[in-house]
Design an enzyme around this catalytic site. Structure first.
Site, mmCIF file in Angstrom:
data_model
loop_
_atom_site.group_PDB
_atom_site.id
_atom_site.type_symbol
_atom_site.label_atom_id
_atom_site.label_comp_id
_atom_site.label_asym_id
_atom_site.label_seq_id
_atom_site.Cartn_x
_atom_site.Cartn_y
_atom_site.Cartn_z
ATOM 1 N N HIS A 315 -21.254 -22.138 13.882
ATOM 2 C CA HIS A 315 -20.168 -22.990 13.374
ATOM 3 C C HIS A 315 -20.795 -24.240 12.763
ATOM 4 O O HIS A 315 -21.595 -24.932 13.407
ATOM 5 C CB HIS A 315 -19.200 -23.362 14.506
ATOM 6 C CG HIS A 315 -17.981 -24.008 13.976
ATOM 7 N ND1 HIS A 315 -16.896 -23.302 13.507
ATOM 8 C CD2 HIS A 315 -17.696 -25.311 13.771
ATOM 9 C CE1 HIS A 315 -15.980 -24.146 13.057
ATOM 10 N NE2 HIS A 315 -16.437 -25.374 13.217
ATOM 11 N N ALA A 316 -20.407 -24.550 11.520
ATOM 12 C CA ALA A 316 -21.064 -25.639 10.770
ATOM 13 C C ALA A 316 -20.871 -26.976 11.479
ATOM 14 O O ALA A 316 -19.798 -27.247 12.023
ATOM 15 C CB ALA A 316 -20.472 -25.721 9.367
ATOM 16 N N HIS A 344 -17.146 -30.564 3.159
ATOM 17 C CA HIS A 344 -16.552 -31.148 4.367
ATOM 18 C C HIS A 344 -17.645 -31.786 5.221
ATOM 19 O O HIS A 344 -17.555 -32.945 5.628
ATOM 20 C CB HIS A 344 -15.839 -30.044 5.163
ATOM 21 C CG HIS A 344 -15.374 -30.505 6.503
ATOM 22 N ND1 HIS A 344 -14.140 -31.106 6.698
ATOM 23 C CD2 HIS A 344 -15.982 -30.510 7.706
ATOM 24 C CE1 HIS A 344 -14.021 -31.441 7.969
ATOM 25 N NE2 HIS A 344 -15.122 -31.098 8.610
ATOM 26 N N GLU A 345 -18.732 -31.037 5.435
ATOM 27 C CA GLU A 345 -19.804 -31.548 6.312
ATOM 28 C C GLU A 345 -20.568 -32.682 5.649
ATOM 29 O O GLU A 345 -20.993 -33.623 6.296
ATOM 30 C CB GLU A 345 -20.759 -30.403 6.694
ATOM 31 C CG GLU A 345 -20.131 -29.240 7.427
ATOM 32 C CD GLU A 345 -19.459 -29.615 8.751
ATOM 33 O OE1 GLU A 345 -18.583 -28.866 9.202
ATOM 34 O OE2 GLU A 345 -19.809 -30.672 9.311
ATOM 35 N N HIS A 348 -19.158 -35.924 6.542
ATOM 36 C CA HIS A 348 -19.634 -36.495 7.813
ATOM 37 C C HIS A 348 -20.966 -37.209 7.593
ATOM 38 O O HIS A 348 -21.164 -38.326 8.068
ATOM 39 C CB HIS A 348 -19.841 -35.376 8.847
ATOM 40 C CG HIS A 348 -18.594 -34.738 9.346
ATOM 41 N ND1 HIS A 348 -17.567 -35.440 9.954
ATOM 42 C CD2 HIS A 348 -18.190 -33.443 9.348
ATOM 43 C CE1 HIS A 348 -16.590 -34.615 10.297
ATOM 44 N NE2 HIS A 348 -16.941 -33.392 9.944
ATOM 45 N N GLU A 372 -13.120 -36.449 9.686
ATOM 46 C CA GLU A 372 -12.867 -35.108 9.122
ATOM 47 C C GLU A 372 -12.334 -35.193 7.694
ATOM 48 O O GLU A 372 -12.422 -34.227 6.943
ATOM 49 C CB GLU A 372 -11.849 -34.364 9.994
ATOM 50 C CG GLU A 372 -12.285 -34.131 11.427
ATOM 51 C CD GLU A 372 -13.651 -33.477 11.533
ATOM 52 O OE1 GLU A 372 -14.349 -33.748 12.524
ATOM 53 O OE2 GLU A 372 -14.037 -32.730 10.620
HETATM 54 C C1 LIG Z 1 -10.678 -26.966 10.388
HETATM 55 C C2 LIG Z 1 -11.902 -26.828 11.250
HETATM 56 N N1 LIG Z 1 -13.014 -27.424 10.580
HETATM 57 C C3 LIG Z 1 -14.255 -27.600 11.178
HETATM 58 O O1 LIG Z 1 -14.431 -27.184 12.364
HETATM 59 O O2 LIG Z 1 -15.143 -28.175 10.528
HETATM 60 C C4 LIG Z 1 -12.176 -25.360 11.554
HETATM 61 O O3 LIG Z 1 -13.091 -24.808 10.988
HETATM 62 O O4 LIG Z 1 -11.446 -24.783 12.351
HETATM 63 ZN ZN LIG Z 2 -15.719 -31.755 10.495
#
Ligand SMILES: C[C@H](NC(=O)O)C(=O)O
Ligand SMILES: [Zn+2]
Length: 584
Positions: A315-316, A344-345, A348, A372
């Site tokens: 999981h990223a 998205h990352e 961060h 987020e």
């Molecule tokens: C929305 C959430 N995003 C994340 O974990 O980066 C997910 O993947 O369930």
């Molecule tokens: Zn995130």
């Protein structure tokens, strides 16, 4: 020498420097486990967590060796500002909790679904089947297999986890772990949950509009015996293991198939996109706005692809090692989903870089949803047809109304489809923590929420032998989830503000702030605050408003909502929840 205040500040500066080294070392041990899931590394990570608390407590005590009462109290005052130690840190329960969390992470990340001798992991593997297959039973194998391969083995640890989390929360003077998590949004838990519910109720009609349209299309595809006209939809048909993003079935849902259709995955594959190229495109966007570029060490230290020789948490996630060392851990694949996740990352990472100068205690999001929202806000610009043309990921150049509806549909399949799931995960978890959902009805309560909010049902019957919440990373991963629901709303507030700063005159959904230094300054100034100010102050810094507000996301999607109302004239909106029995 020097006043009491100066001596205290001198100590705290030294303390920060020493504390950063201690935190850097501990982060490395957690990273070492996450990227190499051996029991040896699990032990090292648990030991490091305990040693870290002891080292920090000893470090703070060094200040009191100055034997001067007035300096000591000034030091304590400065330390309360500069850093924090969770009250429950170092207790036997927190040591046990690290072990339980490590084991749940390992069980989830090594989960498999097998048919005969062929076994699949989630990534790559089962997520690809969910994304690409259009075969009802193949989808069912992946969906059912993943839940069989994770939930039941995780459940006993989860029960232990809940009690440890609540014990530690009580030690820190919270009624339960859910109250402790909600306190990151301010000290009025009721006002917070009321606000969040208000946002959901504002957007629920639009979600149900989209759901009705998608249900019709899925019924046409899989038959009325599989997808009913008025009931909830089987959960495995949406292109995603948790039905939380529907972009992978976009090809079945395109409003105007003859018009311009974004197919970023296809273009990336055609252009032999590498993983590094995806990261460079994302990094370049931030730099174009005058924001920070990732440091050279980022490329050396990050894990950007699934390792071949060891088990890792796929999981990223983005990591702040302090001292300018920022990293990424992701099993990146060449598709649109991962293109969005990389942005998205990188959001961060940008936040870490922008608030890196703050005292340790302030190096965090104004609230978790802000953290987020950064990367996703940038993605709203990156994924506009205009910008995708600029980076060569969109060949056509139509910009008529029908192409706009096609585009808004793709965005809604990511952003609107997510809202009920983003909302319900912590509705379940807060009730587990406060005891109103007990282990005897974990799964029944989960599916009641999934049917109530998402309008989906399990494609096969479920019992309490199953533990379907355990099949979603954030539950065994102990990552709060309401942050994503809030982020999906405030990111449009942020985007509206950045577009204003950039002097945008187009409709919000076409706005890109690429190369806008004004937008970059507006965003950067808010990111630099970290959590040195309240989230309301940070919200005001970027938008001029002091509350979370859904009007920007409503404005962005208005053309699509109107179109869906037209499309759904003869459809039943919503779903009767009597049919929570699976379609067999
Ligand atoms: C929305 C959430 N995003 C994340 O974990 O980066 C997910 O993947 O369930
Ligand atoms: Zn995130």
């Amino acid at each position: 020498n020097g006043t009491v205040k100066q001596q205290a500040i001198k100590f705290v500066m030294w303390y920060q420097h020493e504390a950063e080294k201690i935190y850097h070392k501990n982060t490395w041990y957690q990273w070492n486990y996450s990227t190499n899931l051996t029991s040896h590394n699990a032990k090292l990570s648990a030991e490091s967590s305990i040693n870290t608390t002891a080292a920090i407590v000893a470090l703070r005590r060094k200040g009191h060796s100055l034997q001067n009462v007035s300096i000591n109290s000034e030091i304590d005052r400065q330390l309360r500002i500069a850093t924090f130690i969770p009250a429950s840190a170092g207790s036997p329960e927190s040591e046990e909790l690290v072990g339980v969390n490590n084991e749940m992470d390992r069980l989830y990340s090594t989960g498999k679904a097998c048919n005969g001798t062929t076994c699949y992991s989630l990534n790559p593997g089962l997520d690809g089947i969910l994304a690409k297959s259009r075969d009802y039973n193949e989808l069912l194998f992946a969906w059912h297999g993943w839940r069989n391969g994770t939930g039941p083995s995780i459940k006993p640890y989860y029960i232990k986890y809940v009690s440890l989390m609540n014990t530690l929360a009580k030690q820190a003077n919270y009624s339960d772990a859910g109250a402790r998590w909600r306190s990151r949004y301010g000290n009025n838990s009721k006002a917070f949950t009321d606000n969040v519910q208000k946002l959901w109720l504002q957007l629920k009609p639009f979600y149900q509009n989209l759901h009705a349209y998608v249900r019709k299309r899925l019924r046409e595809k899989y038959g009325a015996d599989k997808v009913s006209r008025t009931g909830p939809v089987p959960a495995h048909l949406f292109g995603n293991m948790w039905a939380q993003s529907w972009i992978n079935i976009y090809d079945m849902l395109v409003p105007y198939p003859k018009k311009q259709i974004l197919d970023v995955t296809d273009e990336m594959v055609k252009q032999n996109y590498t993983v590094k190229k995806i990261f460079e495109v994302a990094d370049e966007f931030f730099v174009s706005m005058g924001l920070e570029r990732v440091p050279k060490s980022f490329w050396k230290n990050s894990m950007l692809e699934k390792p071949k020789d060891r088990q890792a948490i796929c999981h990223a996630s983005a990591w702040d090692f302090y001292r300018g060392d920022v990293r990424f851990k992701m099993c990146t694949q060449i598709n649109f989903d991962d293109f969005l996740t990389v942005h998205h990352e990188m959001g961060h990472i940008q936040y870490y870089l922008q608030y890196g100068f703050q005292p340790l205690n302030y190096r965090s999001g104004a609230n978790p949803a802000f953290h987020e929202a950064v990367g996703d806000t940038i993605s709203l610009s990156v994924t506009t047809p205009d910008h995708l043309r600029k980076v060569g990921l969109l060949k056509s150049s139509e910009n008529d109304q029908e192409s706009a509806i096609n585009y808004l549909m793709l965005q809604a399949l990511d952003k609107i489809a997510f809202l009920p799931f983003g909302y319900l995960v912590d509705q379940w978890r807060w009730k587990v923590f406060d005891g109103s959902i007990t282990p005897e009805n974990y799964n029944k309560a989960w599916w009641e929420l999934r049917t109530k909010y998402q309008g989906i049902i399990p494609p096969v019957s479920r019992t309490e032998e199953d533990f379907d919440p355990g099949a979603k990373y954030h539950i065994p991963g102990s990552t709060p989830y309401i942050r994503y629901f809030i982020s999906y709303i405030i990111q449009f507030q942020f985007q509206k503000a950045l577009c204003q700063a950039a002097g945008n005159t187009q409709p919000l959904y076409l706005c890109s702030v690429y190369q806008s230094k004004e937008a970059g300054k507006r965003l950067g100034d808010m990111l630099k605050l970290g959590r040195s100010k309240s989230w309301e102050d940070a919200m005001e810094a970027i938008t001029g408003q002091r509350e979370m507000d859904a009007s920007a996301i409503v404005e962005y999607f208005k053309p699509l909502d109107d179109w869906l109302k037209e499309q759904n004239k003869d459809e039943v909106i919503g779903w009767d929840t009597t049919t929570t029995k699976p379609q067999v």
